[in-house]
Design a protein around this motif. Structure first.
Motif, PDB file in Angstrom:
ATOM      1  N   LEU A 184      -5.389   2.357   8.569  1.00 11.21           N
ATOM      2  CA  LEU A 184      -5.572   1.705   7.275  1.00 11.21           C
ATOM      3  C   LEU A 184      -7.030   1.322   7.042  1.00 11.21           C
ATOM      4  O   LEU A 184      -7.539   1.435   5.913  1.00 11.21           O
ATOM      5  CB  LEU A 184      -4.688   0.458   7.195  1.00 11.21           C
ATOM      6  N   VAL A 188       0.854  -1.188   0.000  1.00  7.63           N
ATOM      7  CA  VAL A 188       0.000   0.000   0.000  1.00  7.63           C
ATOM      8  C   VAL A 188       0.891   1.238   0.000  1.00  7.63           C
ATOM      9  O   VAL A 188       1.847   1.331   0.781  1.00  7.63           O
ATOM     10  CB  VAL A 188      -0.933   0.015   1.222  1.00  7.63           C
ATOM     11  N   ARG A 205      -9.150   3.933   5.544  1.00  7.64           N
ATOM     12  CA  ARG A 205      -8.828   4.187   4.136  1.00  7.64           C
ATOM     13  C   ARG A 205      -9.196   3.015   3.223  1.00  7.64           C
ATOM     14  O   ARG A 205      -8.791   2.988   2.073  1.00  7.64           O
ATOM     15  CB  ARG A 205      -7.341   4.524   4.026  1.00  7.64           C
ATOM     16  N   ILE A 249      -8.480  -0.246   3.683  1.00  6.45           N
ATOM     17  CA  ILE A 249      -7.606  -1.421   3.766  1.00  6.45           C
ATOM     18  C   ILE A 249      -8.180  -2.292   4.875  1.00  6.45           C
ATOM     19  O   ILE A 249      -7.683  -2.307   6.011  1.00  6.45           O
ATOM     20  CB  ILE A 249      -6.145  -1.020   4.049  1.00  6.45           C
ATOM     21  N   GLU A 292      -3.407   0.025  12.382  1.00  4.75           N
ATOM     22  CA  GLU A 292      -4.411  -0.818  11.736  1.00  4.75           C
ATOM     23  C   GLU A 292      -5.713  -0.046  11.532  1.00  4.75           C
ATOM     24  O   GLU A 292      -6.366  -0.177  10.491  1.00  4.75           O
ATOM     25  CB  GLU A 292      -4.648  -2.068  12.582  1.00  4.75           C
TER      26      GLU A 292
END
Length: 327
Positions: free
Chosen positions: A290, A218, A293, A295, A287
């Motif tokens: 992400l 990423v 976003r 993920i 975490e």
């Protein structure tokens, strides 16, 4: 699923080689007899040389026929759309903020999106599908080696205090790459372990075949701030962060594409400590960063399924291209 497909591809070839060897062995005596008869002391055969070669030799004909047979087999096996295709279309329809970039005859797949002032690129490759998984015996040997290294380094590690060795969980062992590995039970409360086990059982699926681990990169870019490059592994619907690297803003960085920045592994650039050595709260917040976003679990399930489908398409295309070349 992966091992079965690989076995199915290899088995016909092994049978064909055996049949070809048997045929050659059977015909060899008659050929030798005919040659011996022609080599009579009273008969002299003229030697003929030719500078012209047929455009298509027997080997090319056999190879083209075999490739055509493989194409027909793959077409028949994939005539009915798999559940993976439906899951992929469902993900793309429900997550239209992601834009898919997939070129045929290319192993890399990109997903891009905008989030506030950030440009986010997710990269993964079908090379993970063709990478053989480690056998159980090999894994046991590596575990034994790790245990031996722990015993050798036990005195040194117990004498150290502070620094990176104090980060993360208590039961740590050194991996073959020099990083620290953390036992799963150290980061989970007893009450959470059974819940996680049940969740993993549900994600495995009805056939009992878990999704294979897939490497995912990423890249999060911000103007005048450089970029964050995060290396993850997607496995059974869970992303595991391996490392987080900050790429400083520079003319060189700005001139490169997102795909180039993801592949650019500078040996002098500090990649941060192993993720498991970070403070647990830092791990949790990264975490969450992400997840906001995109993920997340949905993407972690999507990536291995897309790799599976794309690999099959690329394999069929490869068969057709090679067949077209040799025939």
């Amino acid at each position: 699923m992966l091992s079965l497909r690989a076995f199915a591809r290899a088995a016909p070839r092994a049978t064909a080689r055996f049949a070809s060897y048997s045929t050659r062995t059977t015909l060899r005596p008659s050929i030798q007899t005919t040659t011996a008869a022609l080599r009579s002391p009273t008969i002299q055969l003229p030697r003929c040389f030719s500078t012209t070669f047929p455009r298509l030799d027997d080997a090319a004909q056999e190879l083209a026929a075999k490739l055509n047979q493989e194409i027909q087999i793959e077409s028949e096996e994939n005539s009915t759309p798999a559940d993976s295709n439906e899951n992929i279309q469902l993900f793309l329809s429900q997550n239209d903020h992601w834009k898919l970039h997939d070129d045929s005859n290319n192993q890399e797949v990109l997903l891009t999106r905008k989030y506030e002032d950030e440009d986010i690129t997710v990269s993964f490759s079908i090379i993970d599908f063709n990478t053989p998984m480690m056998e159980e015996g090999q894994q046991n040997e590596m575990d034994d080696d790790d245990a031996l290294m722990d015993e050798d380094d036990g005195g040194l590690e117990s004498a150290q205090s502070g620094g990176a060795n104090t980060k993360g969980a208590i039961n740590q062992g050194r991996t073959s790459g020099g990083n620290m590995k953390v036992a799963p039970e150290d980061s989970l409360a007893p009450a959470d372990r059974e819940e996680l086990k049940n969740q993993e059982d549900e994600e495995v699926g009805e056939e009992g075949q878990p999704a294979f681990p897939a490497n995912v990169n990423v890249l999060i870019q911000r103007k005048s701030k450089g970029a964050l490059r995060i290396n993850l592994v997607a496995d059974t619907g869970v992303f595991t962060i391996q490392s987080v690297t900050h790429l400083p803003d520079s003319k060189t960085t700005s001139a490169k594409s997102a795909s180039e920045l993801i592949r650019d592994e500078s040996p002098t650039l500090y990649t941060g400590p192993p993720f498991q050595q970070l403070d647990e709260e830092v791990q949790s917040l990264l975490e969450q960063y992400l997840d906001v976003r995109g993920i997340n679990t949905a993407l972690a399930l999507f990536v291995p399924e897309y790799i599976d489908v794309k690999e099959q398409k690329e394999y069929t295309g490869w068969l057709q291209r090679v067949k077209g070349f040799v025939e």
